[in-house]
Design an enzyme around this catalytic site. Structure first.
Site, mmCIF file in Angstrom:
data_model
loop_
_atom_site.group_PDB
_atom_site.id
_atom_site.type_symbol
_atom_site.label_atom_id
_atom_site.label_comp_id
_atom_site.label_asym_id
_atom_site.label_seq_id
_atom_site.Cartn_x
_atom_site.Cartn_y
_atom_site.Cartn_z
ATOM 1 N N CYS A 1 1.798 0.528 12.710
ATOM 2 C CA CYS A 1 0.279 0.569 12.969
ATOM 3 C C CYS A 1 -0.132 0.163 14.292
ATOM 4 C CB CYS A 1 -0.514 0.166 11.881
ATOM 5 S SG CYS A 1 -0.426 -1.846 11.980
ATOM 6 N N ASP B 1 8.149 0.318 7.815
ATOM 7 C CA ASP B 1 6.831 0.144 8.407
ATOM 8 C C ASP B 1 6.973 -1.130 8.982
ATOM 9 O OD1 ASP B 1 4.176 0.511 8.995
ATOM 10 O OD2 ASP B 1 3.469 0.070 6.736
ATOM 11 N N GLY C 1 0.784 -1.132 0.042
ATOM 12 C CA GLY C 1 0.041 0.096 -0.146
ATOM 13 C C GLY C 1 0.773 1.193 0.076
ATOM 14 N N GLU D 1 10.764 -6.594 0.578
ATOM 15 C CA GLU D 1 9.796 -7.321 1.488
ATOM 16 C C GLU D 1 10.389 -8.896 1.706
ATOM 17 O OE1 GLU D 1 7.020 -7.160 3.355
ATOM 18 O OE2 GLU D 1 7.110 -9.650 3.499
HETATM 19 C C1 LIG Z 1 3.377 -3.631 8.713
HETATM 20 S S1 LIG Z 1 3.757 -4.474 7.284
HETATM 21 C C2 LIG Z 1 4.012 -3.387 6.217
HETATM 22 C C3 LIG Z 1 2.930 -2.724 5.510
HETATM 23 C C4 LIG Z 1 3.260 -2.108 4.099
HETATM 24 N N1 LIG Z 1 4.358 -1.116 4.151
HETATM 25 C C5 LIG Z 1 2.003 -1.534 3.373
HETATM 26 O O1 LIG Z 1 1.688 -0.218 3.732
HETATM 27 O O2 LIG Z 1 1.256 -2.027 2.541
HETATM 28 C C6 LIG Z 1 5.168 -5.171 7.570
HETATM 29 C C7 LIG Z 1 5.669 -6.032 6.572
HETATM 30 O O3 LIG Z 1 7.316 -6.307 7.098
HETATM 31 C C8 LIG Z 1 7.772 -7.559 6.376
HETATM 32 N N2 LIG Z 1 8.753 -8.282 7.397
HETATM 33 C C9 LIG Z 1 9.118 -8.912 8.290
HETATM 34 N N3 LIG Z 1 10.314 -9.074 8.766
HETATM 35 C C10 LIG Z 1 10.830 -8.584 7.794
HETATM 36 C C11 LIG Z 1 12.279 -8.366 7.550
HETATM 37 N N4 LIG Z 1 13.284 -8.986 8.442
HETATM 38 N N5 LIG Z 1 12.768 -7.925 6.494
HETATM 39 C C12 LIG Z 1 11.837 -7.246 5.447
HETATM 40 N N6 LIG Z 1 10.369 -7.230 5.762
HETATM 41 C C13 LIG Z 1 10.047 -7.926 6.836
HETATM 42 C C14 LIG Z 1 6.298 -8.382 6.691
HETATM 43 O O4 LIG Z 1 6.346 -9.737 6.175
HETATM 44 C C15 LIG Z 1 5.212 -7.488 6.464
HETATM 45 O O5 LIG Z 1 4.715 -7.479 5.204
#
Ligand SMILES: C[S@@+](CC[C@H](N)C(=O)[O-])C[C@H]1O[C@@H](n2cnc3c(N)ncnc32)[C@H](O)[C@@H]1O
Length: 472
Positions: free
Chosen positions: A409, A356, A293, A313
Site C-alpha cells: 500500500c 501484501d 481484510g 501472519e
Molecule cells: C500490509 S500488512 C497486510 C495487510 C493484510 N493483507 C490485509 O489486507 O489485511 C503486512 C502484514 O505483514 C505482517 N508481517 C511482518 N513481517 C512478517 C513476516 N516476516 N512474516 C509474515 N508476516 C509478516 C505484519 O505484521 C502485517 O500484519
C-alpha cells in the site's frame, strides 16, 4: 494625599474562570496523544468520543466536529507550521509542543474551516486558558490574531516558495506533505504538475468508507439497501457509504459477512484470484495476512472454487484478527502465526500466493493523517530486506505454473518495482504476468505489466500489485 489628586483607578477586571469547551478539549487531548505518545489518531479518537458521549457531553454533531478538527489539523500540519512560524518570533522547535498544538488547532479553525474568525480565536484562547494557563493564553491570542490577518490562499502566497524556484518545496507547503514524500510520489507517478497536485490534494481528502460484500455470504445488492450506500466504482463486491454512512450500523458488517475494505485492496485480491493458472487451483496462501481484510475476500473467493486458504501472519495477536475476519468463511481455511521468511510449509505447496508486505504506507495517507510526518526516508532501508525476503519465499512456496501476487500500500518505487526487479533477477524461473486485463474496466493502470492504483485517479488507496508466474 488629597482625594482630588488621586487618579481614578480602572476597576479591576473580575477574574473569569475559563470555560471548558468539550469539543476543543477533546481535540486537544487527541492531538497531544498523537504528538506525545506516537498514538494513531484513528485509534485514539474513537474511545475519547465514546467516553464523551457516555458522559452526555457530546452529540453526533460535536463528534463530527471534533473528528474534523483532529484530522484536519494533522493533515494540514505542514502548511500550518509554515504559517505559525511566520507569526512567532522564535523557531517553532522552541515553542512548547502543547502550545503548538493549541496554535495548530486554532490555525486550522481559522484557515481550514468555516468557523467565524472571532469564534475560532476565542475558542482557541479559551482552550489555552484551560490547558496552558492565562500567561500562555495571551501568547496564543497574539499569534492567532496575526494568523487571522490572511486567508489560506493569502498565507500560501506569503510562505510557500514560488513553484518555478523550487517545485517540490512549493508543493510540500501548499499540500502539506514532507518534501521527500512529494519527491517520491512524483517519481512514481511521473508526468507534470497537474497530476502530482491532484494526487497530493486527494491525500488531504477524507476517504469514503467502502464495504466489501464477502462472496457467498453477502451481496452488494443487500448492502445497497443501507442508507447512503452507493455502488463501488470497480469491484463488483464494493459498496460505498457516502456522507453519514456508519459501517457499525450495517447488519452484514456486524455479522462478518461484509467488511470495511478499500476498493484498491479488493482489486488486489480479485486480480490474484483471476490470474490464469496451468493445472490445479486448490491451495491458496496469504503470507502476510494480518489483520485479515484481503484474507477474508480471498477465503470467500477460494471457497467458491472449492480451494482452501492458508492465512499466515507473523504477529500472533494479528493472526487472531485474521481468524476473526475469516470466521464463518464458507469454505475450508486455516490461520497460523508464522514468519513468512522461514515458513513451516514445504516449497512448491501452493497454486496462488499473496504477499501484501509491510511497507511505509505512503499509498494510504488519506486514512492516517499523522503517518506522513512520522515516516522517514530511512524506513525504506528497514523494510527493503524484509520485502525481498518475503517475495523470495513466496516464489519458493508456489508450484511451477502457480502465481504470486506481490502487493504494497505504497507507490514508492523502492518498495514496488525495485523489489520485484531485484528478486526476479535471482529467479530466472519466473515471469511477470500482465495484471491489467485482470481488472476489466479499471482505467489508467500504467504501462504494465504491474499495476499501480492512485487515489486521485481511481478513488482508492495507492495499492501496487505485481503478478509473477513460476515457470520452471
Ligand atoms: C500490509 S500488512 C497486510 C495487510 C493484510 N493483507 C490485509 O489486507 O489485511 C503486512 C502484514 O505483514 C505482517 N508481517 C511482518 N513481517 C512478517 C513476516 N516476516 N512474516 C509474515 N508476516 C509478516 C505484519 O505484521 C502485517 O500484519
Amino acid at each position: 494625599m488629597s482625594e482630588q489628586s488621586r487618579r481614578p483607578r480602572k476597576p479591576a477586571k473580575p477574574y473569569r474562570r475559563p470555560q471548558k469547551d468539550p469539543v476543543r478539549f477533546l481535540a486537544f487531548e487527541a492531538l497531544r496523544a498523537v504528538d506525545e505518545r506516537d498514538a494513531y489518531a484513528n485509534l485514539v479518537l474513537p474511545p475519547l468520543l465514546r467516553k464523551a458521549r457516555e458522559k452526555g457531553d457530546f452529540d453526533a454533531r460535536d463528534a463530527a466536529l471534533a473528528t474534523e478538527l483532529v484530522y484536519g489539523t494533522l493533515r494540514r500540519q505542514g502548511t500550518y507550521d509554515a504559517v505559525i512560524a511566520a507569526c512567532v518570533d522564535r523557531p517553532l522547535r522552541e515553542v512548547d509542543p502543547p502550545v503548538l498544538d493549541v496554535l495548530s488547532l486554532g490555525t486550522h479553525q481559522l484557515l481550514g474551516t468555516r468557523i467565524p474568525t472571532h469564534a475560532a480565536v476565542s475558542s482557541a484562547v479559551e482552550l489555552a486558558r484551560v490547558v496552558l494557563g492565562d500567561g500562555r493564553a495571551k501568547f496564543v491570542n497574539a499569534v492567532l490574531r496575526k494568523v487571522a490577518q490572511h486567508d489560506l490562499d493569502g498565507w500560501i502566497e506569503k510562505v510557500a516558495p514560488p513553484y518555478d524556484d523550487d517545485p517540490e518545496d512549493h508543493l510540500a507547503v501548499v499540500h502539506s506533505h514532507p518534501r521527500w514524500v512529494v519527491s517520491a510520489l512524483w517519481d512514481s507517478l511521473g508526468g507534470g504538475r497537474a497530476g502530482i497536485e491532484a494526487l497530493l490534494a486527494a491525500d488531504n481528502e477524507r476517504p469514503e468508507v467502502t464495504l466489501v460484500a464477502r462472496p457467498g455470504r453477502a451481496t452488494a445488492e443487500e448492502l445497497l439497501r443501507e442508507d447512503a450506500a452507493v455502488p463501488g466504482r470497480w469491484s463488483p463486491y464494493a459498496v460505498r457509504l457516502t456522507e453519514g454512512g456508519e459501517p457499525g450500523a450495517v447488519e452484514a458488517v456486524r455479522e462478518g459477512r461484509a467488511g470495511v475494505q478499500d476498493e484498491g485492496s479488493q482489486l488486489v485480491a480479485l486480480a490474484l484470484a483471476a490470474a490464469p493458472l496451468d493445472g490445479p487451483d486448490a491451495k491458496w496462501l496469504d503470507g502476510c495476512a494480518g489483520p485479515g481484510g484481503k484474507a477474508a475476500l480471498l477465503g470467500a473467493l477460494a471457497a467458491a472454487r472449492g480451494a482452501t486458504l492458508l492465512a499466515s501472519e507473523k504477529q500472533p495477536h494479528r493472526a487472531g484478527l485474521v481468524a476473526k475476519a475469516l470466521h464463518g468463511n464458507p469454505g475450508p481455511y486455516q490461520v497460523i502465526a508464522a514468519d513468512g521468511t522461514r515458513p513451516p510449509w514445504r516449497p512448491g505447496t501452493f497454486d496462488r500466493v499473496l504477499v501484501d508486505v509491510p511497507c511505509t504506507g505512503l499509498g494510504a495517507l488519506r486514512r492516517r493523517p499523522e503517518a506522513r510526518w512520522r515516516r522517514r526516508p530511512e524506513d525504506l532501508d528497514d523494510f527493503a530486506p524484509l520485502q525481498r525476503g518475503l517475495l523470495r519465499t513466496a516464489l519458493e512456496s508456489v508450484r511451477v505454473g502457480g502465481v504470486v501476487g506481490y502487493a504494497t500500500c505504497s507507490p514508492h518505487l523502492a518498495e514496488t518495482r525495485a523489489v520485484v526487479a531485484d528478486v526476479l533477477k535471482q529467479h530466472p524461473d519466473t515471469e511477470l504476468i500482465d495484471a491489467r486485463p485482470l481488472l476489466p474496466g479499471v482505467p489508467d493502470l500504467g504501462e504494465g505489466p504491474d499495476v499501480q492504483l492512485w487515489p486521485h485517479v481511481h478513488g482508492t488507496d495507492a495499492m501496487y500489485l505485481a503478478l509473477i508466474r513460476r515457470t520452471a
